[in-house]
Scaffold this motif. Structure first.
Motif, mmCIF file in Angstrom:
data_model
loop_
_atom_site.group_PDB
_atom_site.id
_atom_site.type_symbol
_atom_site.label_atom_id
_atom_site.label_comp_id
_atom_site.label_asym_id
_atom_site.label_seq_id
_atom_site.Cartn_x
_atom_site.Cartn_y
_atom_site.Cartn_z
ATOM 1 N N LEU A 193 -5.376 10.782 2.318
ATOM 2 C CA LEU A 193 -4.428 9.951 1.568
ATOM 3 C C LEU A 193 -3.142 9.767 2.365
ATOM 4 C CD1 LEU A 193 -4.128 8.525 -1.238
ATOM 5 C CD2 LEU A 193 -2.772 10.501 -1.912
ATOM 6 N N ASN A 194 -2.676 10.836 2.984
ATOM 7 C CA ASN A 194 -1.512 10.728 3.856
ATOM 8 C C ASN A 194 -1.790 9.804 5.030
ATOM 9 O OD1 ASN A 194 1.077 12.764 3.675
ATOM 10 N ND2 ASN A 194 -0.657 13.484 2.456
ATOM 11 N N ALA A 195 -3.015 9.842 5.537
ATOM 12 C CA ALA A 195 -3.365 8.994 6.676
ATOM 13 C C ALA A 195 -3.331 7.512 6.309
ATOM 14 C CB ALA A 195 -4.739 9.383 7.210
ATOM 15 N N ILE A 196 -3.673 7.180 5.060
ATOM 16 C CA ILE A 196 -3.505 5.793 4.609
ATOM 17 C C ILE A 196 -2.040 5.393 4.752
ATOM 18 C CG2 ILE A 196 -3.661 4.192 2.675
ATOM 19 C CD1 ILE A 196 -5.825 6.006 1.463
ATOM 20 N N ASP A 197 -1.147 6.245 4.256
ATOM 21 C CA ASP A 197 0.278 5.946 4.311
ATOM 22 C C ASP A 197 0.782 5.854 5.748
ATOM 23 O OD1 ASP A 197 0.718 5.715 1.580
ATOM 24 O OD2 ASP A 197 1.176 7.832 1.327
ATOM 25 N N LEU A 198 0.292 6.722 6.613
ATOM 26 C CA LEU A 198 0.730 6.696 8.006
ATOM 27 C C LEU A 198 0.339 5.387 8.682
ATOM 28 C CD1 LEU A 198 -0.238 10.350 8.939
ATOM 29 C CD2 LEU A 198 2.076 9.436 8.821
ATOM 30 N N LEU A 255 9.862 5.586 -0.554
ATOM 31 C CA LEU A 255 8.649 5.612 0.256
ATOM 32 C C LEU A 255 8.327 7.039 0.677
ATOM 33 C CD1 LEU A 255 9.070 2.550 2.660
ATOM 34 C CD2 LEU A 255 7.831 2.665 0.496
ATOM 35 N N PRO A 256 7.057 7.414 0.679
ATOM 36 C CA PRO A 256 5.920 6.647 0.172
ATOM 37 C C PRO A 256 5.739 6.846 -1.322
ATOM 38 C CG PRO A 256 5.127 8.694 1.086
ATOM 39 C CD PRO A 256 6.627 8.691 1.284
ATOM 40 N N GLY A 257 5.011 5.932 -1.965
ATOM 41 C CA GLY A 257 4.644 6.146 -3.352
ATOM 42 C C GLY A 257 3.752 7.364 -3.474
ATOM 43 N N ARG A 258 4.085 8.239 -4.422
ATOM 44 C CA ARG A 258 3.343 9.491 -4.585
ATOM 45 C C ARG A 258 3.029 9.721 -6.063
ATOM 46 N NH1 ARG A 258 1.981 9.673 -0.058
ATOM 47 N NH2 ARG A 258 2.517 11.167 1.568
ATOM 48 N N PRO A 259 1.863 10.298 -6.345
ATOM 49 C CA PRO A 259 1.562 10.682 -7.725
ATOM 50 C C PRO A 259 2.335 11.930 -8.112
ATOM 51 C CG PRO A 259 -0.175 11.432 -6.268
ATOM 52 C CD PRO A 259 0.776 10.645 -5.407
ATOM 53 N N GLN A 260 2.380 12.242 -9.401
ATOM 54 C CA GLN A 260 3.051 13.456 -9.860
ATOM 55 C C GLN A 260 2.321 14.704 -9.372
ATOM 56 O OE1 GLN A 260 3.479 13.153 -14.130
ATOM 57 N NE2 GLN A 260 5.268 11.810 -13.968
ATOM 58 N N ARG A 261 1.023 14.607 -9.214
ATOM 59 C CA ARG A 261 0.226 15.705 -8.690
ATOM 60 C C ARG A 261 -0.573 15.176 -7.500
ATOM 61 N NH1 ARG A 261 -3.591 17.753 -13.126
ATOM 62 N NH2 ARG A 261 -3.759 19.544 -11.744
ATOM 63 N N PRO A 262 -0.770 16.005 -6.481
ATOM 64 C CA PRO A 262 -0.539 17.450 -6.438
ATOM 65 C C PRO A 262 0.929 17.809 -6.175
ATOM 66 C CG PRO A 262 -1.401 16.720 -4.336
ATOM 67 C CD PRO A 262 -1.420 15.518 -5.242
ATOM 68 N N ALA A 263 1.264 19.036 -6.558
ATOM 69 C CA ALA A 263 2.554 19.596 -6.186
ATOM 70 C C ALA A 263 2.556 19.831 -4.677
ATOM 71 C CB ALA A 263 2.779 20.913 -6.919
ATOM 72 N N TRP A 270 3.398 13.620 6.673
ATOM 73 C CA TRP A 270 4.448 12.660 6.374
ATOM 74 C C TRP A 270 5.792 13.109 6.937
ATOM 75 C CZ3 TRP A 270 4.376 7.811 5.640
ATOM 76 C CH2 TRP A 270 5.558 7.147 5.299
ATOM 77 N N GLU A 271 6.019 14.402 7.048
ATOM 78 C CA GLU A 271 7.262 14.885 7.645
ATOM 79 C C GLU A 271 7.384 14.412 9.088
ATOM 80 O OE1 GLU A 271 6.985 19.061 7.030
ATOM 81 O OE2 GLU A 271 7.503 18.941 4.906
ATOM 82 N N MET A 272 6.269 14.401 9.829
ATOM 83 C CA MET A 272 6.322 13.887 11.196
ATOM 84 C C MET A 272 6.563 12.381 11.200
ATOM 85 S SD MET A 272 6.405 14.391 14.387
ATOM 86 C CE MET A 272 5.839 16.075 14.670
ATOM 87 N N VAL A 284 0.845 -1.202 0.000
ATOM 88 C CA VAL A 284 0.000 0.000 0.000
ATOM 89 C C VAL A 284 0.879 1.250 0.000
ATOM 90 C CG1 VAL A 284 -1.640 1.353 1.370
ATOM 91 C CG2 VAL A 284 -1.976 -1.121 1.102
ATOM 92 N N LEU A 285 1.860 1.265 0.870
ATOM 93 C CA LEU A 285 2.716 2.443 1.017
ATOM 94 C C LEU A 285 3.510 2.724 -0.260
ATOM 95 C CD1 LEU A 285 3.533 4.543 3.157
ATOM 96 C CD2 LEU A 285 5.421 3.025 3.776
ATOM 97 N N GLN A 286 3.890 1.702 -0.959
ATOM 98 C CA GLN A 286 4.682 1.869 -2.178
ATOM 99 C C GLN A 286 3.859 2.335 -3.375
ATOM 100 O OE1 GLN A 286 6.438 -2.233 -1.875
ATOM 101 N NE2 GLN A 286 8.291 -1.189 -2.550
#
Length: 267
Positions: A83-88, A45-53, A142-144, A11-13
């Protein structure tokens, strides 16, 4: 055999937001946790789309919610948080070995619910003629996670109990903004998110208490120390005290917040 920790890492990737949410919702309960496995951290990590900036927190523009674009910007910001919360949640599952099986089950359930929240907001945003990625977003959550990646105690103290608990405080005002412009559907989504987020913060509180007990630490003093060490954001009101109580914050913490004296609970 796949484990919860392997599935969470997948999921994270995943860079595609829609696919990430689908994978998170598909994490099956009852899989072996893989608690004892030493998983190597892959690059990127984490996998991110090109957008949003991604921009600094203070650089992300806010607009009046009275305009359609302003409402879309608000909903987009909320979708980005989810979306960040999924990764967290996924990161908590795969990263920290040696925890009880219930720890991994709890955070897998959180990931499933965060994915639903993202899908609800994404679909509502699309109903307004916008897509996730149309506006810049910040990366504070994600910085935290990055700062607390080496200590599970710091992670549960400062992500669910601090960053996500701020969402409990913000939800009533966000809901009222949406109602004020006639967006009852958006307000209903906020109700779902608040209900579930109380449970997510409760998971953080439960494992924070468990870890403090395991390490022989006093929870309130330890939280203050961790907040200073990891430069957590200061706690600022108004506070949603009923939601925080439901999420398991101690009476000591709630009384300090009610008195407007959270200094002992934060940096």
């Amino acid at each position: 055999m796949p484990t919860l920790r392997h599935r969470a890492l997948s999921v994270l990737q995943q860079p595609d937001p829609d696919r990430k949410a689908e994978l998170a919702r598909a994490i099956a309960s009852g899989l072996p946790s893989g608690s004892a496995l030493a998983l190597e951290e892959p690059a990127g990590l984490p996998g991110r789309p090109q957008r949003p900036a991604l921009a600094g927190h203070t650089q992300v523009k806010q607009r009046s919610i009275a305009t359609p674009q302003g409402r879309a910007i608000l909903l987009h910001a909320l979708a980005h948080i989810e979306l960040n919360a999924i990764d967290l949640a996924a990161d908590a599952v795969w990263r920290f070995a040696g925890m009880p099986d219930a720890f991994y089950e709890d955070w897998a359930q959180v990931a499933r619910e965060e994915a639903l929240h993202f899908q609800l907001l994404r679909d509502h945003l699309q109903g307004l003629g916008y897509r996730y990625g149309d506006f810049p977003a910040h990366n504070a959550l994600w910085e935290m996670a990055e700062r607390t990646r080496h200590d599970v105690l710091a992670r549960v103290a400062l992500v669910p109990r601090t960053m996500e608990a701020r969402g409990l405080d913000a939800s009533p005002a966000v809901r009222q903004k949406l109602v004020s412009v006639g967006d009852e559907a958006g307000a209903a989504i906020i109700d779902i998110i608040l209900r579930d987020e109380i449970g997510h913060v409760a998971v953080g509180n439960r494992w924070y208490g468990w870890l403090c007990a395991q390490r022989g630490l006093e929870p309130v003093a330890t939280y203050a120390e961790l907040s200073r060490t990891y430069q957590a954001p200061r706690l600022r009101g108004p506070f949603n005290l009923p939601a925080r109580k439901a999420a398991g914050f101690s009476e000591t913490e709630l009384q300090a917040l009610a008195a407007g004296q959270p200094a002992g609970l934060c940096s």
